[in-house]
Scaffold this motif. Structure first.
Motif, PDB file in Angstrom:
ATOM      1  N   THR A   5       0.835  -1.206   0.000  1.00 29.07           N
ATOM      2  CA  THR A   5       0.000   0.000   0.000  1.00 29.07           C
ATOM      3  C   THR A   5       0.868   1.253   0.000  1.00 29.07           C
ATOM      4  O   THR A   5       0.626   2.189  -0.767  1.00 29.07           O
ATOM      5  N   ASP A   6       1.895   1.263   0.864  1.00 31.97           N
ATOM      6  CA  ASP A   6       2.773   2.435   0.940  1.00 31.97           C
ATOM      7  C   ASP A   6       3.417   2.723  -0.415  1.00 31.97           C
ATOM      8  O   ASP A   6       3.499   3.876  -0.847  1.00 31.97           O
ATOM      9  N   VAL A   9       0.859   4.208  -2.692  1.00 30.19           N
ATOM     10  CA  VAL A   9       0.535   5.597  -2.328  1.00 30.19           C
ATOM     11  C   VAL A   9       1.623   6.535  -2.841  1.00 30.19           C
ATOM     12  O   VAL A   9       1.345   7.593  -3.415  1.00 30.19           O
ATOM     13  N   ILE A  10       2.874   6.150  -2.654  1.00 29.87           N
ATOM     14  CA  ILE A  10       3.993   6.986  -3.113  1.00 29.87           C
ATOM     15  C   ILE A  10       4.012   7.059  -4.644  1.00 29.87           C
ATOM     16  O   ILE A  10       4.174   8.133  -5.234  1.00 29.87           O
ATOM     17  N   ARG A  13       1.371   9.368  -5.861  1.00 33.64           N
ATOM     18  CA  ARG A  13       1.759  10.766  -5.694  1.00 33.64           C
ATOM     19  C   ARG A  13       2.652  11.203  -6.853  1.00 33.64           C
ATOM     20  O   ARG A  13       2.467  12.277  -7.429  1.00 33.64           O
ATOM     21  N   MET A  95       5.794   4.234   8.189  1.00 31.98           N
ATOM     22  CA  MET A  95       5.543   3.554   6.918  1.00 31.98           C
ATOM     23  C   MET A  95       6.742   2.680   6.561  1.00 31.98           C
ATOM     24  O   MET A  95       7.788   2.767   7.179  1.00 31.98           O
ATOM     25  N   ARG A  97      10.027   1.266   5.164  1.00 33.13           N
ATOM     26  CA  ARG A  97      11.283   1.983   4.935  1.00 33.13           C
ATOM     27  C   ARG A  97      11.724   1.921   3.473  1.00 33.13           C
ATOM     28  O   ARG A  97      12.609   2.649   3.062  1.00 33.13           O
TER      29      ARG A  97
ATOM     30  N   LEU B  98       0.894  18.705  -5.200  1.00 37.68           N
ATOM     31  CA  LEU B  98      -0.385  18.136  -4.770  1.00 37.68           C
ATOM     32  C   LEU B  98      -1.261  19.223  -4.157  1.00 37.68           C
ATOM     33  O   LEU B  98      -0.783  20.266  -3.738  1.00 37.68           O
ATOM     34  N   MET B 106      -2.604  11.537   1.540  1.00 39.13           N
ATOM     35  CA  MET B 106      -1.417  10.712   1.360  1.00 39.13           C
ATOM     36  C   MET B 106      -0.810  10.368   2.724  1.00 39.13           C
ATOM     37  O   MET B 106      -0.476   9.208   2.993  1.00 39.13           O
ATOM     38  N   ARG B 109      -2.885   7.783   4.509  1.00 39.85           N
ATOM     39  CA  ARG B 109      -2.681   6.434   3.967  1.00 39.85           C
ATOM     40  C   ARG B 109      -1.358   5.857   4.455  1.00 39.85           C
ATOM     41  O   ARG B 109      -1.257   4.674   4.749  1.00 39.85           O
ATOM     42  N   LEU B 110      -0.344   6.713   4.549  1.00 41.08           N
ATOM     43  CA  LEU B 110       0.964   6.222   4.980  1.00 41.08           C
ATOM     44  C   LEU B 110       0.992   5.909   6.476  1.00 41.08           C
ATOM     45  O   LEU B 110       1.839   5.156   6.949  1.00 41.08           O
TER      46      LEU B 110
END
Lengths: 261, 330
Positions: A5-6, A9-10, A13, A95, A97, B98, B106, B109-110
């Motif tokens: 998931t992390d 998400v990154i 972005r 989160m 690493r 963003l 974000m 979520r993290l």
């Protein structure tokens, strides 16, 4: 699971950033066009390749060069995030690493896909053709992208070492230019003088170029077999480099990122 | 360690040391921040404030000493510390490309929130920090104050019990600073433990229960704002004259009302005179009463509260590096 998931998400972005900062995109798309046209028309008439047209020979070299440069986007992106303090924010979050770097290198594959597509279209315009099978050609594209992905990890590590985005750009050019020019990218490796020839034969940029030429069917029948092992086994040799580079630089970069300084 | 019934402090540091080559950034710093209180780490640029925060938030390793945050050892279990803290740094660490909402989602979520929870939390925070209207615009177009508010909101996404704010208002205009102070006060009222660094005595005074003054990596004083002001800096009565020829007469008046051990500062132009006083209100009205009886023309009279510079002068005998420390006007 949460690491996945992390990473997503990154990566998400970064994809949003690709969409919203078209300046980068324009550079990504224009530079391969420029290189194809420059080399095809400036050198095209004075460099003689036995049994082949120079343009046919050239395109795979430009593919290799462009995916090398693709790595600089990874480096620049990470260096910028460091400078703006965003990396520190990520590092203070609970989160994964490895997610920031993995998400970045994965989303940067998009840049490389786009530039490979644009290069292919430009190549078609100047007379380059895929003369082998579609499967081989797909394998050629895949190999280029995998190689590019490995280069991204080198640049990610360099970006974590240097103090500013400007430095990473200069540093990566210092690495990329010799590697892409002392190779069989723009001239045949055999035509280079002594030590440079040996360097070019063992240079992974040469092997990825050679493998692309083979897979795209751009080596005309009757061309003499290369004498060096890396070029005889270009795909295998390239894949070995990919594994070695990722095996070394991904852990190095992730450790550098995760370690409190 | 002696066992005790008191709950452990939310933030505890013992003998923190950090050097960069020859430069000693932290030279054995001890801190205790009891649960639900606010500690301000007050000091000039380069005093080691950011280094201390970076170590306690797991970004930096210490060369010596130990720290716990929310009962968790910072060096041994950094991952568990990160689950319990929020950090807002000196530079607003938000992604400019963003939107405000995307930034907060974000971060949510993290922190491991579901997509829906992160979305709901982002909406709440935008509302709370008066960013609802700007929430769907890229941060690039935000003012400095809006960025700081968004950055602070980012630190609060997971409602951490312990919050670190590194110079949250440095570089902000006075209005944005006041707004941010209001937001921080609300947070603290909800029971969040806060470690705040600042260069401004006034900021520490406004927000903190306890203040630790640091210089060259060591704590040089600690106490409540009132303690520090009482012991470290005294208010000054300041008079600005229309005519420098009257400086000596006015100096005599000031000396009569100043603290017993204080000297009158006449100033290079002999027009701005001041003296440290024990009881500011009494001294000011005394000085005014006496001067009014004469026909000396005054441009300005005021009671100046101690600035960080005064505190530092008292503590170290040397002035701070020139900073943009605001003058606290009377």
């Amino acid at each position: 699971m949460s690491a996945v998931t992390d990473i997503l998400v990154i990566a998400n972005r970064n994809v949003i950033k690709i969409r919203r900062v078209p300046e980068v995109l324009i550079f990504v798309l224009l530079s391969p066009i420029m290189f194809v046209l420059l080399f095809a028309y400036v050198f095209g008439n004075s460099i003689d390749i036995q049994g082949s047209s120079y343009r046919e020979f050239l395109i795979a070299g430009i593919f290799a060069q462009t995916v090398m440069f693709g790595g600089t986007f990874t480096g620049a992106g990470i260096a910028e995030d460091m400078q703006k303090g965003i990396i520190d924010r990520f590092r203070s979050l609970p989160m994964s690493r490895s997610a920031v770097l993995t998400g970045r290198t994965l989303s940067d594959v998009i840049y490389n896909v786009m530039s490979v597509v644009i290069m292919s279209l430009t190549g078609l315009l100047v007379g380059w053709r895929i003369r082998g099978s579609i499967l081989d050609a797909l394998a050629g594209y895949l190999l280029l992208l995998v190689f590019a992905y490995a280069i991204s990890w080198i640049m990610a590590y360099l970006a974590l070492l240097v103090p500013s985005p400007e430095v990473i750009n200069n540093a990566s050019f210092m690495v990329i230019f010799p590697l892409t020019f002392v190779a069989n990218t723009f001239v045949p490796a055999e035509s280079l003088p002594g030590p440079l020839k040996t360097f070019a034969e063992w240079n992974p940029v040469s092997s990825v170029t050679q493998a692309s030429r083979e897979l795209f069917g751009n080596i005309p029948p009757g061309t003499p077999e290369p004498t060096a092992w890396p070029l005889q086994n270009a795909t295998l040799y390239t894949l070995i480099w990919v594994v070695v580079i990722i095996g070394i630089f991904a852990p190095l970069a992730i450790r550098r990122y995760a370690q409190p300084r | 360690m002696t066992p005790s019934n008191e709950p452990p402090p939310a933030i505890r540091a013992r003998g923190l040391r950090k050097t960069y080559g020859e430069v000693v950034a932290l030279d054995g710093l001890d801190l205790d921040v009891p649960d639900g209180t606010v500690l301000a780490l007050l000091g000039p640029n380069g005093a080691g404030k950011t280094t201390a925060v970076s170590i306690l938030t797991t970004l930096l390793s210490a060369d010596g000493g130990e720290g716990t945050v929310a009962g968790v050892d910072v060096l041994a279990e950094p991952g568990r510390v990160r689950e319990r803290i929020g950090l807002s740094g000196q530079f607003a660490a938000v992604d400019e490309v963003l939107t405000g909402r995307e930034n907060l989602q974000m971060i949510g979520r993290l922190y491991g929130m579901t997509r829906r929870a992160a979305r709901r939390r982002a909406t709440e925070l935008l509302e709370r920090f008066s960013l609802t209207e700007a929430g769907d615009r890229p941060v690039k177009g935000y003012s400095g104050g809006m960025r700081r508010r968004l950055d602070l909101a980012g630190a609060l996404v997971a409602e951490p019990p312990v919050l670190f704010l590194d110079e949250p208002t440095t570089g902000l205009d006075p209005r944005s600073r006041n707004e941010l102070w209001g937001v921080i006060r609300e947070l603290v009222a909800d029971g969040t433990t806060l470690l705040l660094t600042t260069q401004y005595l006034e900021e520490a005074d406004q927000l903190a229960d306890d203040i630790v003054v640091i210089d060259k990596g060591r704590a040089i004083a600690r106490g409540t704002a009132d303690d520090l002001k009482a012991s470290l800096g005294r208010s000054r009565v300041e008079v600005v004259l229309a005519d420098s020829a009257e400086a000596d007469a006015v100096a005599a008046v000031l000396a009569a009302h100043g603290a017993a051990d204080a000297e009158v500062d006449i100033g290079p132009e002999r027009r701005r005179l001041s003296v440290q006083v024990d009881d500011g209100v009494a001294a000011l009205s005394g000085v005014l009463g006496e001067l009014r009886a004469t026909d000396i023309e005054l441009r300005d009279v005021g009671l100046r509260r101690p600035t960080l510079d005064d505190v530092f002068l008292t503590l170290t005998g040397s002035a701070t590096e020139p900073t943009d420390t605001p003058e606290v006007a009377a």
